[in-house]
Design a protein around this motif. Sequence first.
Motif, short mmCIF file in Angstrom:
data_model
loop_
_atom_site.label_atom_id
_atom_site.label_comp_id
_atom_site.label_asym_id
_atom_site.label_seq_id
_atom_site.Cartn_x
_atom_site.Cartn_y
_atom_site.Cartn_z
N MET B 295 0.86 -1.18 0.00
CA MET B 295 0.00 0.00 0.00
C MET B 295 0.90 1.23 0.00
N GLU B 296 0.28 2.39 -0.14
CA GLU B 296 1.05 3.63 -0.20
C GLU B 296 1.87 3.83 1.07
N VAL B 297 1.23 3.55 2.21
CA VAL B 297 1.90 3.79 3.50
C VAL B 297 3.16 2.93 3.64
N CYS B 298 3.16 1.74 3.03
CA CYS B 298 4.29 0.82 3.13
C CYS B 298 5.55 1.42 2.54
N ARG B 299 5.38 2.28 1.53
CA ARG B 299 6.54 2.87 0.88
C ARG B 299 7.18 3.96 1.73
N GLN B 300 6.43 4.48 2.69
CA GLN B 300 6.90 5.65 3.45
C GLN B 300 7.28 5.33 4.89
N VAL B 301 6.49 4.49 5.55
CA VAL B 301 6.62 4.35 6.99
C VAL B 301 7.02 2.92 7.36
N VAL B 302 8.01 2.79 8.24
CA VAL B 302 8.38 1.47 8.75
C VAL B 302 7.27 1.01 9.69
N PRO B 303 6.72 -0.18 9.46
CA PRO B 303 5.61 -0.61 10.32
C PRO B 303 6.03 -0.88 11.76
N GLU B 304 5.10 -0.70 12.66
CA GLU B 304 5.31 -1.03 14.07
C GLU B 304 4.79 -2.45 14.31
N ALA B 305 5.38 -3.11 15.29
CA ALA B 305 4.91 -4.46 15.60
C ALA B 305 3.56 -4.39 16.29
N CYS B 306 2.68 -5.30 15.93
CA CYS B 306 1.47 -5.42 16.74
C CYS B 306 1.34 -6.88 17.16
N GLU B 307 0.83 -7.06 18.34
CA GLU B 307 0.86 -8.39 18.92
C GLU B 307 -0.52 -8.81 19.39
N ASP B 308 -0.81 -10.05 19.16
CA ASP B 308 -2.09 -10.56 19.62
C ASP B 308 -1.87 -11.97 20.16
N ASN B 309 -1.99 -12.13 21.44
CA ASN B 309 -1.86 -13.45 22.06
C ASN B 309 -0.50 -14.11 21.72
N GLY B 310 0.56 -13.30 21.77
CA GLY B 310 1.89 -13.85 21.51
C GLY B 310 2.24 -13.96 20.05
N HIS B 311 1.30 -13.66 19.19
CA HIS B 311 1.55 -13.69 17.75
C HIS B 311 1.85 -12.27 17.30
N ARG B 312 3.10 -12.04 16.91
CA ARG B 312 3.53 -10.67 16.61
C ARG B 312 3.77 -10.55 15.12
N VAL B 313 3.32 -9.45 14.58
CA VAL B 313 3.55 -9.25 13.15
C VAL B 313 3.93 -7.79 12.88
#
Lengths: 311, 325
Positions: B295-313
């Motif tokens: 997506m457009e945002v992917c080209r500009q901003v380094v993503p932050e980790a988000c975690e759900d029940n120990g599953h981090r992406v």
Amino acid sequence: MLRYFTKRLIFLIPVLLGVSIVIFAIVHLAPGDPAEVMLGPSATQEDIGKLREQLGLTKPLYVQYWIFLTNALKGDLGRSIKSNAPVLEEILERFPATLTLASLGMLFAITVGLPLGVLAALKQNTWVDALCSFFALVGFSIPNFWVGLMLMLLLSITIPILPSSGFDSWKNLIMPTIVLGIQTMAVIARMTRSSMLEVIRQDYVRTARAKGISDRLVLTRHILTNVMIPVVTIAGIYFGHSLGGVVITETIFSIPGLGRLIVDAIRAQDYPVVQGGVLFFALCVGIVNLLVDLLYAVLDPRIKAQYRSAK
Amino acid sequence: MKDTLLEIKDLNVIYKTYEGTVAAVNGVDFALDRGKTLGLVGESGAGKTTTALSIMGLVPSPPGIIQRGRVTFAGQDLLTLPEKDMKKIRGNRISMIFQDPMTSLNPVLSVGLQISEALVAHQNLSEAEAERKAAEMLEKVQIPGARYREYPHEFSGGMRQRVVIAMALACNPRLIIADEPTTALDVTIQAQVLELMRSLKEEFATAMIMITHDLGVVGEVCDDVAVMYAGRIVEMGSLDQIFGNAMHPYTLGLFRCIPDIEEESSTIHPIEGLMPEPLDLPKGCPFHPRCPQCMEVCRQVVPEACEDNGHRVLCHLFGGGERRA
């Protein structure tokens, strides 16, 4: 192992045979007549002719060579024209001095060259490395007769602490040892450095570090044992080389060794001594190379395994 | 109760080369519990080995520099530990199995000596005791102890790797880092070595970091999985979470690369493009040039980790706990 050794020993025979042909040819094709030299300028043509007959110089060359060869196999290298003593006796009398000198030269080369190379590699791309490499380059580039003369000038004349000639005490040995060993030292230093740089990057060195053993053990046990293999090769080759250097060194420092015996014999056209001396040198080089090969087997188990399987 | 053995926080490692600075590891975070196995997955150059070497304190320096981060092992910060103390941990409490068994053993030393020297260094054993113990370790990896005095060239590749495993296990470490231990081996030998490692890991109750690019290996031996891309962990979770519910487009791509045995067609589906040049990482998410869902945002901003029940992406598709796409 023994079988391999025997095989290598047998291989020495054709080498010595080749050397004997070459040296015999050179000595006998060189201009000048030993009979003339022996009898001096006042001798008559008749006397010279008689002596030539006596020395066997009138026979065809191949007959002369055959006589030389068969006698040599019996350990008889003929008699010196100058002193009339058996050549072998003269050689064996002079050999200990040469052997001492050559061994000391090699010892010097290894004890200085090896640490220098190790240091340079451990401090790669620093001033220490640059200094070691410079020292090695200088040692390799300067002709050793010049080093000999300069050392003599410095240590015998300007600061007279060492004798310039003779062979009586350990003091006599210091300068000749340096002169003889300096080139080999330089080559060993450079070889050690490049070999070290290669070995340091090997996976097994990283494995050794990962075991948490001391740095000293990593260096001596894991690195140096592998570094030594190419260094021993070079040292072996240069040992033969430094036997040649012995001729110059012994002449400069008036050491009564085999090198000077040969040089004096060449000047006096004492051809049996020249022939015998060179052949003896060739034998020494051959034996040293054989010892180097055996040392490989001690250092590298893979080579040992090859020797075992060699028929 | 959590029983954390190893915790890595915000690890950053660079290599200074003539061509420029290579950012090899960019803010890696993970934790490993005692006795567990973590699979570290990713392509060559993703920073897996550098992460491992950082734990061992063996990042080659120069050119490597650990810029920041913390590596806490059993309560000790390894990155600030003096080399003298680090030596006591290396090979003793943490040991490492390297990738290529053909080159990771010293050719001029007997295998026995190479196993026993760690024992001599760490356990104050005499040479004779260490020799006996080393022979015992050889037996453990199914090599006759009598071959103690033999040299690496007398062993096959698989056997050499077993020697390396014996070496790593000799001091009964709390953590083993296995850096692609089966990559250099034949497929049949791979299974053997893997099985051996798994059983020994159980026997010695050792935690393990299994570095691999082979998801099959991960499925076999790991409890948790971390997927690395361009020096970052892009997705991490339990084996079930990753194998059952992979979220990151890169992880999904990796799974698509595995040919399906039951499928008739023999086409495989590689991830388009190549790993970005580590000297010149793209702006924003480093995976965006290859990402099918970019997506457009992917080209500009380094993503932050988000975690759900120990599953981090680590992906812009997922944020605030819910799927955006």
